[in-house]
Design a protein around this motif. Sequence first.
Motif, PDB file in Angstrom:
ATOM      1  N   UNK A  13      -2.195  -6.535 -13.207  1.00 57.70           N
ATOM      2  CA  UNK A  13      -1.767  -5.205 -12.770  1.00 57.70           C
ATOM      3  C   UNK A  13      -2.546  -4.807 -11.532  1.00 57.70           C
ATOM      4  N   UNK A  14      -1.834  -4.325 -10.525  1.00 52.62           N
ATOM      5  CA  UNK A  14      -2.464  -3.927  -9.275  1.00 52.62           C
ATOM      6  C   UNK A  14      -2.501  -2.408  -9.147  1.00 52.62           C
ATOM      7  N   UNK A  15      -3.259  -1.947  -8.162  1.00 54.98           N
ATOM      8  CA  UNK A  15      -3.315  -0.518  -7.888  1.00 54.98           C
ATOM      9  C   UNK A  15      -1.936   0.011  -7.512  1.00 54.98           C
ATOM     10  N   UNK A  29      -3.966   7.195  -5.940  1.00 47.57           N
ATOM     11  CA  UNK A  29      -4.400   6.479  -7.143  1.00 47.57           C
ATOM     12  C   UNK A  29      -5.805   5.922  -6.970  1.00 47.57           C
ATOM     13  N   UNK A  30      -6.081   5.364  -5.803  1.00 54.24           N
ATOM     14  CA  UNK A  30      -7.402   4.797  -5.539  1.00 54.24           C
ATOM     15  C   UNK A  30      -8.479   5.873  -5.613  1.00 54.24           C
ATOM     16  N   UNK A  31      -8.207   7.019  -4.987  1.00 58.80           N
ATOM     17  CA  UNK A  31      -9.197   8.103  -4.989  1.00 58.80           C
ATOM     18  C   UNK A  31      -9.420   8.641  -6.406  1.00 58.80           C
ATOM     19  N   UNK A  32      -8.361   8.738  -7.191  1.00 58.07           N
ATOM     20  CA  UNK A  32      -8.511   9.242  -8.560  1.00 58.07           C
ATOM     21  C   UNK A  32      -9.374   8.304  -9.383  1.00 58.07           C
ATOM     22  N   UNK A  97      -3.414  -2.983   0.855  1.00 56.58           N
ATOM     23  CA  UNK A  97      -2.857  -1.742   0.314  1.00 56.58           C
ATOM     24  C   UNK A  97      -3.105  -1.631  -1.179  1.00 56.58           C
ATOM     25  N   UNK A  98      -3.114  -2.761  -1.901  1.00 57.62           N
ATOM     26  CA  UNK A  98      -3.374  -2.692  -3.332  1.00 57.62           C
ATOM     27  C   UNK A  98      -4.791  -2.238  -3.643  1.00 57.62           C
TER      28      UNK A  98
END
Length: 345
Positions: A13-15, A29-32, A97-98
Amino acid sequence: MASEPVPIFSKPVTLRDVAAQAGVSVATASKALNDQGRMTAETRERIRETARRLGFRPNSLAQSLLRRRSFTVGLLTNDTYGRFSLPLMSGISDALVDNGVSVFLCNVEEDPRLGQMHVDAMLDKRVDGIIATGKRIDRHLPVDLSNLRVPVIYAFTQPDPDAIAFVSDDAGGARLAVEHLCRLGRKRIAHVTGPASFAVVHARAQAYRDVLVENGLPVTEPLLGSWSEAWGHEAVAQLFDSRNERPDAVFCGNDQIARGVIDALRERGLNVPGDVGVIGFDNWEIVAEATRPPLTSVDMNLVALGREAGLTLLSLVGGQPAAPGIRKLPCRLVVRQSCGHPLDG
């Protein structure tokens, strides 16, 4: 109430997967997940719950990068038309990007002052690293990228000494083209290419000669000119108006030359590929697919090259060392209709 079904992923599973399921951008999503950025507590918790539900396991290198850096990578180029930099950027973005990292492009043209201005701006914005790319592998960008405080990767441009660089294997690509023509039974293969001032011209020409010698076929000196359809058209006149035996195949240094060759052959009443097979180089799809017949061409795999450059930069930022030097990535032959089938006899 029944819980929402968990999607089944055949790969880790990726970001990007987490972001899609949570209905947010990759950056959000990354920041969260890294407890950064501004958003409601409800949104942050929803994203984290989605990550837990999907079994998302953050990449340790990416985590290191995101905790310490700015989520951005700079891409410098002097490729005004984007012919080479855009597919490279596609590969770079695909790699990063992921991991919630954005890529922004700056065109330095041939102006050292403009180049330095962009580099200074990137450093002011605390980019995690810089990828430099250009129009050719034997010319530096007009800006000094040595001794910067961030990692620098070179892709499809001449690197500084002791730097890490990625280029396509031009000689290998030329071998693919000429070997394909040999397998099809072509016996008199000409080579029409670009200016002598380009290193790739000589690398491809030498591979062309080597393959012909290995197959016991006659070697003719390559015809050198501009990277243009007009030169391809002119080269056909030189090849077919001389007293030498006419070629039954032409390997061209780029797709524009090949298109000019095919147009000139048609004007002479010669059939492609029946009378003469033609192969180009670059696999510029807007040209290759619009040529009649569609053009077989060598693809330099620039998207894959960009991806490798992006992954290597991510490793460097994450603290993993990488040996300096030039990495050559293989090309591939995209077969269309300009070469035909194996000849009888």
